[in-house]
Design a protein around this motif. Sequence first.
Motif, PDB file in Angstrom:
ATOM      1  N   ARG A  39       0.811  -1.221   0.000  1.00 43.73           N
ATOM      2  CA  ARG A  39       0.000   0.000   0.000  1.00 43.73           C
ATOM      3  C   ARG A  39       0.845   1.272   0.000  1.00 43.73           C
ATOM      4  NH1 ARG A  39      -3.765  -0.681   4.514  1.00 43.73           N
ATOM      5  NH2 ARG A  39      -1.998  -0.050   5.760  1.00 43.73           N
ATOM      6  N   HIS A  40       2.010   1.242   0.653  1.00 41.06           N
ATOM      7  CA  HIS A  40       2.794   2.465   0.808  1.00 41.06           C
ATOM      8  C   HIS A  40       4.184   2.386   0.181  1.00 41.06           C
ATOM      9  CE1 HIS A  40      -0.334   3.884   3.425  1.00 41.06           C
ATOM     10  NE2 HIS A  40      -0.138   2.909   4.281  1.00 41.06           N
ATOM     11  N   MET A 137       5.326   8.105   1.981  1.00 35.03           N
ATOM     12  CA  MET A 137       4.027   8.495   1.440  1.00 35.03           C
ATOM     13  C   MET A 137       3.198   9.100   2.563  1.00 35.03           C
ATOM     14  SD  MET A 137       3.033   5.625  -1.337  1.00 35.03           S
ATOM     15  CE  MET A 137       4.133   5.272  -2.687  1.00 35.03           C
ATOM     16  N   GLN A 138       2.579  10.249   2.283  1.00 31.89           N
ATOM     17  CA  GLN A 138       1.881  10.989   3.331  1.00 31.89           C
ATOM     18  C   GLN A 138       0.804  10.176   4.026  1.00 31.89           C
ATOM     19  OE1 GLN A 138       0.615  14.691   1.540  1.00 31.89           O
ATOM     20  NE2 GLN A 138       2.658  15.579   1.748  1.00 31.89           N
ATOM     21  N   GLU A 139       0.159   9.273   3.315  1.00 28.84           N
ATOM     22  CA  GLU A 139      -0.886   8.472   3.952  1.00 28.84           C
ATOM     23  C   GLU A 139      -0.312   7.407   4.891  1.00 28.84           C
ATOM     24  OE1 GLU A 139      -1.668   5.294   0.373  1.00 28.84           O
ATOM     25  OE2 GLU A 139      -2.693   7.220   0.294  1.00 28.84           O
ATOM     26  N   ASN A 140       1.011   7.195   4.853  1.00 27.02           N
ATOM     27  CA  ASN A 140       1.663   6.219   5.721  1.00 27.02           C
ATOM     28  C   ASN A 140       2.110   6.907   7.012  1.00 27.02           C
ATOM     29  OD1 ASN A 140       3.090   4.150   6.903  1.00 27.02           O
ATOM     30  ND2 ASN A 140       4.316   3.684   5.100  1.00 27.02           N
ATOM     31  N   GLU A 141       1.148   7.207   7.848  1.00 26.54           N
ATOM     32  CA  GLU A 141       1.423   7.947   9.081  1.00 26.54           C
ATOM     33  C   GLU A 141       2.383   7.205  10.007  1.00 26.54           C
ATOM     34  OE1 GLU A 141      -2.336   9.024  10.796  1.00 26.54           O
ATOM     35  OE2 GLU A 141      -2.982  10.038   8.959  1.00 26.54           O
ATOM     36  N   PRO A 162       7.203  11.449  -8.150  1.00 29.49           N
ATOM     37  CA  PRO A 162       7.204  10.217  -8.959  1.00 29.49           C
ATOM     38  C   PRO A 162       7.321   8.983  -8.054  1.00 29.49           C
ATOM     39  CG  PRO A 162       8.801  11.804  -9.799  1.00 29.49           C
ATOM     40  CD  PRO A 162       8.300  12.340  -8.496  1.00 29.49           C
ATOM     41  N   ALA A 163       6.347   8.084  -8.136  1.00 28.11           N
ATOM     42  CA  ALA A 163       6.300   6.914  -7.252  1.00 28.11           C
ATOM     43  C   ALA A 163       6.509   5.613  -8.014  1.00 28.11           C
ATOM     44  CB  ALA A 163       4.972   6.891  -6.504  1.00 28.11           C
ATOM     45  N   GLY A 164       7.021   5.677  -9.223  1.00 27.11           N
ATOM     46  CA  GLY A 164       7.294   4.471 -10.000  1.00 27.11           C
ATOM     47  C   GLY A 164       6.102   4.063 -10.855  1.00 27.11           C
ATOM     48  N   GLY A 165       6.383   3.398 -11.929  1.00 26.46           N
ATOM     49  CA  GLY A 165       5.341   2.905 -12.814  1.00 26.46           C
ATOM     50  C   GLY A 165       4.479   3.996 -13.418  1.00 26.46           C
ATOM     51  N   GLY A 166       5.025   5.205 -13.556  1.00 24.46           N
ATOM     52  CA  GLY A 166       4.268   6.312 -14.113  1.00 24.46           C
ATOM     53  C   GLY A 166       3.265   6.932 -13.151  1.00 24.46           C
ATOM     54  N   LYS A 167       3.295   6.506 -11.897  1.00 21.37           N
ATOM     55  CA  LYS A 167       2.365   7.033 -10.898  1.00 21.37           C
ATOM     56  C   LYS A 167       3.049   8.108 -10.057  1.00 21.37           C
ATOM     57  CE  LYS A 167      -0.198   2.756 -10.685  1.00 21.37           C
ATOM     58  NZ  LYS A 167      -0.605   1.632  -9.888  1.00 21.37           N
ATOM     59  N   ALA A 169       2.647  10.350  -6.180  1.00 20.32           N
ATOM     60  CA  ALA A 169       2.043  10.255  -4.850  1.00 20.32           C
ATOM     61  C   ALA A 169       2.448  11.460  -4.023  1.00 20.32           C
ATOM     62  CB  ALA A 169       2.497   8.974  -4.155  1.00 20.32           C
ATOM     63  N   ALA A 170       1.647  11.750  -3.013  1.00 24.72           N
ATOM     64  CA  ALA A 170       1.991  12.789  -2.040  1.00 24.72           C
ATOM     65  C   ALA A 170       2.965  12.177  -1.033  1.00 24.72           C
ATOM     66  CB  ALA A 170       0.735  13.285  -1.336  1.00 24.72           C
ATOM     67  N   VAL A 171       4.143  12.786  -0.917  1.00 21.63           N
ATOM     68  CA  VAL A 171       5.165  12.261  -0.013  1.00 21.63           C
ATOM     69  C   VAL A 171       5.719  13.365   0.879  1.00 21.63           C
ATOM     70  CG1 VAL A 171       5.871  10.433  -1.623  1.00 21.63           C
ATOM     71  CG2 VAL A 171       7.114  12.591  -1.604  1.00 21.63           C
ATOM     72  N   ASP A 172       6.252  12.926   2.004  1.00 23.56           N
ATOM     73  CA  ASP A 172       7.008  13.797   2.896  1.00 23.56           C
ATOM     74  C   ASP A 172       8.461  13.380   2.819  1.00 23.56           C
ATOM     75  OD1 ASP A 172       4.911  15.405   3.945  1.00 23.56           O
ATOM     76  OD2 ASP A 172       4.305  13.744   5.243  1.00 23.56           O
ATOM     77  N   ILE A 173       9.344  14.362   2.782  1.00 16.39           N
ATOM     78  CA  ILE A 173      10.785  14.131   2.728  1.00 16.39           C
ATOM     79  C   ILE A 173      11.353  14.458   4.109  1.00 16.39           C
ATOM     80  CG2 ILE A 173      12.972  14.760   1.622  1.00 16.39           C
ATOM     81  CD1 ILE A 173      10.950  13.482  -0.326  1.00 16.39           C
ATOM     82  N   TYR A 174      12.149  13.526   4.616  1.00 18.47           N
ATOM     83  CA  TYR A 174      12.807  13.677   5.914  1.00 18.47           C
ATOM     84  C   TYR A 174      14.313  13.586   5.695  1.00 18.47           C
ATOM     85  CZ  TYR A 174       8.220  12.628   7.890  1.00 18.47           C
ATOM     86  OH  TYR A 174       6.885  12.654   8.216  1.00 18.47           O
ATOM     87  N   ALA A 175      15.095  14.241   6.542  1.00 17.06           N
ATOM     88  CA  ALA A 175      16.551  14.186   6.412  1.00 17.06           C
ATOM     89  C   ALA A 175      17.210  14.250   7.778  1.00 17.06           C
ATOM     90  CB  ALA A 175      17.047  15.327   5.531  1.00 17.06           C
ATOM     91  N   LEU A 176      18.459  13.823   7.795  1.00 20.16           N
ATOM     92  CA  LEU A 176      19.274  13.825   9.004  1.00 20.16           C
ATOM     93  C   LEU A 176      20.723  14.000   8.572  1.00 20.16           C
ATOM     94  CD1 LEU A 176      19.250  13.248  12.132  1.00 20.16           C
ATOM     95  CD2 LEU A 176      19.642  10.846  11.536  1.00 20.16           C
ATOM     96  N   THR A 177      21.455  14.876   9.243  1.00 14.83           N
ATOM     97  CA  THR A 177      22.870  15.082   8.936  1.00 14.83           C
ATOM     98  C   THR A 177      23.726  14.281   9.912  1.00 14.83           C
ATOM     99  OG1 THR A 177      23.113  16.973  10.411  1.00 14.83           O
ATOM    100  CG2 THR A 177      22.412  17.438   8.125  1.00 14.83           C
ATOM    101  N   ALA A 178      24.979  14.094   9.547  1.00 13.82           N
ATOM    102  CA  ALA A 178      25.901  13.355  10.410  1.00 13.82           C
ATOM    103  C   ALA A 178      26.025  14.003  11.795  1.00 13.82           C
ATOM    104  CB  ALA A 178      27.263  13.215   9.741  1.00 13.82           C
TER     105      ALA A 178
END
Length: 186
Positions: A39-40, A137-141, A162-167, A169-178
Amino acid sequence: MKTLATLPPAETEQLVLREIELRDSRPFAAFMTQPAYQRHIAMKLADPAEVRAFVMRSVARQGDERRNVFHLAAEEKSSGEAVGDGFIIVQRPKLLELGWGVHPAMWAMGIGTEIGKALLGLAFERLNAERVWCKVMQENEASGRLARRIGFRHIQSHSDYPAGGGKFAAVDIYALTAPEYFDLPY
């Protein structure tokens, strides 16, 4: 770009996170083909044959110091079975993307947190990342909460990623530095 030819295993309380082996095809198929798992995620494997082909491709790349993708199995210590997976993609020197998945029968048991922490350790301590990121994916709380729990900061949201296969999705991007990683409490 040169990286490690192989990653050493990472051990957590319940798991050993290690590079995929051919024996992982059956347990991976048991969860990777489930609709709840798919699903996610962007890479959806339709059946056990596709899972086996994925595992075989991943194993064939191991040992190549030029590779930039590491696929890992999260093996439960008590059963010896793969109950989850993870990946590390070296996108350019010092910038890595992480991702994780857990067998739906193991959700809400801390497995995802252990996989995520182990992936961070491998990324920063073995692959010498300066920055690590993940997309959820935003729906994956649950995965969003997991990302924050293991130290990631929310950076931005995309409504049409871009979520693959031409689809898309709404996503959240997270990051962390060293420096942020090495300041995290243990």
